[in-house]
Design an enzyme around this catalytic site. Structure first.
Site, PDB file in Angstrom:
ATOM      1  N   GLU A 174       3.154  -2.598  -3.362  1.00 34.32           N
ATOM      2  CA  GLU A 174       1.767  -3.133  -2.446  1.00 34.32           C
ATOM      3  C   GLU A 174       2.655  -3.134  -1.123  1.00 34.32           C
ATOM      4  O   GLU A 174       3.103  -4.221  -0.885  1.00 34.32           O
ATOM      5  CB  GLU A 174       0.815  -4.049  -2.431  1.00 34.32           C
ATOM      6  CG  GLU A 174       0.108  -4.293  -0.699  1.00 34.32           C
ATOM      7  CD  GLU A 174      -0.855  -5.080  -1.199  1.00 34.32           C
ATOM      8  OE1 GLU A 174      -1.047  -6.135  -2.321  1.00 34.32           O
ATOM      9  OE2 GLU A 174      -1.818  -5.737  -0.397  1.00 34.32           O
ATOM     10  N   LYS A 216      -0.239   1.284  -3.192  1.00 33.60           N
ATOM     11  CA  LYS A 216      -1.108  -0.160  -1.930  1.00 33.60           C
ATOM     12  C   LYS A 216      -1.168   0.032  -0.960  1.00 33.60           C
ATOM     13  O   LYS A 216      -0.117  -1.308  -0.582  1.00 33.60           O
ATOM     14  CB  LYS A 216      -1.811  -0.879  -3.142  1.00 33.60           C
ATOM     15  CG  LYS A 216      -2.973  -1.862  -2.394  1.00 33.60           C
ATOM     16  CD  LYS A 216      -3.174  -3.291  -3.327  1.00 33.60           C
ATOM     17  CE  LYS A 216      -3.850  -3.818  -2.520  1.00 33.60           C
ATOM     18  NZ  LYS A 216      -4.812  -5.154  -2.840  1.00 33.60           N
TER      19      LYS A 216
END
Ligand code: 13P
Length: 338
Positions: A174, A216
């Site tokens: 992420e 992400k």
């Protein structure tokens, strides 16, 4: 299931990830905003209300937990990870220790948590987790993000990902380019491209199996204080183009963060991306605020009214599930109020 199968399941069409991994500090802020005291009992109560919701089985592929929650026992006597599994969803765990000041930089952040991660992963596996999350943050400003910040965070993300795969779990990678600021959508595009490119360079160096990962990222959006607003179509086009250019084909899919978008914006934008998706990647959600905001408000008004709280959560989860297949529209959104 091996990591490649788990990763595919995490981004399967019709479903997405519930990011319920707010740290105790962040959860305190969220509960304070609805005038509820943040204690262990209340945090568990809210989360358990969501985890027992009907939409868990139909729209939620995985749940990211915080260290406190993965160790908690539900009111039915089974552990929280067991409860999530019972509903057909996969338990996951946030393993980073937060973004701290990056030494030698102008107030930029580096995410910490690599020390001792190997043994923590072994424990989390035993507790039932099958995927993990590590979040790096980047601000757009004059001279930011710097090469120093982009390289340091990419290195940490890759070392984390390798350790997670060694423990037979899927790393969610992420890198979040924050929405705060006046920057334009094109600046967000350029910074996100640089950040993602560097992440994959490092993941490759650390021998991470990309088929067993999920990305992400942020969507490509103008800064929250930017005067020029963008249309949903422009956001979708630029987000798709950016990911198409910078993601290796092996990655099975993307689970976007919501990053401060409203619930409806996050749903609408994901739907628009899927409408024009001409890639082999699956695009889904891994939302925190955009999945929980309304449910949290409803819960704060009457914690015992489980069915009302779950109805609100189910609606959001169902709308986002529809967006993963480009089946969302305003009429469907209104169906809840009717
Ligand atoms: P938001 O969707 O609220 O941005 O949270 C997602 C997340 O997991 C951030 O790390």
């Amino acid at each position: 299931m091996n990591i490649e199968e788990i990763a595919k399941q995490m981004v399967a069409k019709g479903k997405g990830i519930l990011a319920a991994d707010e740290s105790t500090g962040t959860m305190e802020k969220r509960l304070k905003s609805v005038n509820v005291e943040s204690n262990e009992k209340n945090r568990l109560h809210f989360r358990e209300t969501l985890f027992t919701s009907p939409a868990m089985a139909t729209c939620i592929s995985g749940v990211i937990l915080f260290d406190e929650t993965i160790r908690q026992v539900s009111s039915s006597g089974i552990s929280i990870p067991e409860l999530i599994k019972k509903n057909g969803s996969i338990p996951g765990i946030k393993v980073d220790k937060g973004a701290k000041s990056l030494a030698g930089s102008n107030n930029e952040k580096i995410t910490e948590g690599l020390d001792g991660l190997r043994s923590r992963m072994e424990e989390y596996y035993k507790l039932g987790a099958r995927f993990a999350k590590w979040r790096a943050v980047y601000s757009i400003g004059s001279g930011s993000p710097s090469e120093q910040c982009i390289k340091a965070n990419a290195h940490a993300l890759a070392r984390y990902a390798a350790l997670v795969q060694e423990a037979k779990m899927v790393p969610i990678v992420e890198p979040e380019v924050l929405m705060d600021g006046e920057h334009s959508i094109d600046e967000c595009y350029d910074v996100t491209s640089r950040v993602i490119t560097e992440c994959y360079k490092e993941l490759y160096l650390q021998n991470v199996n990309l088929k067993g990962t999920v990305l992400k990222p942020n969507m490509i959006l103008p800064g929250a204080s930017c005067k020029n607003k963008s249309t949903t179509d422009e956001i979708a086009k630029k987000t798709l183009e950016c990911l198409k250019k910078n993601m290796p084909k092996e990655v099975p899919g993307v689970a976007f963060l919501s990053g401060g978008q409203s619930e409806i914006e996050a749903t609408k934008n994901l739907n628009a991306i899927n409408k024009i998706n001409d890639t082999s990647f699956n695009f889904t959600f891994s939302y925190g605020r955009a999945l929980q905001q309304s449910a949290l408000k409803t819960w704060s008004k009457s914690m015992k009214n489980t069915s009302d709280i779950q109805k609100v959560f189910d609606h959001r989860a169902t709308m986002n599930g529809a967006s993963t297949e480009a089946k969302w529209n305003e009429k469907l959104e209104q169906s809840f109020a009717a």
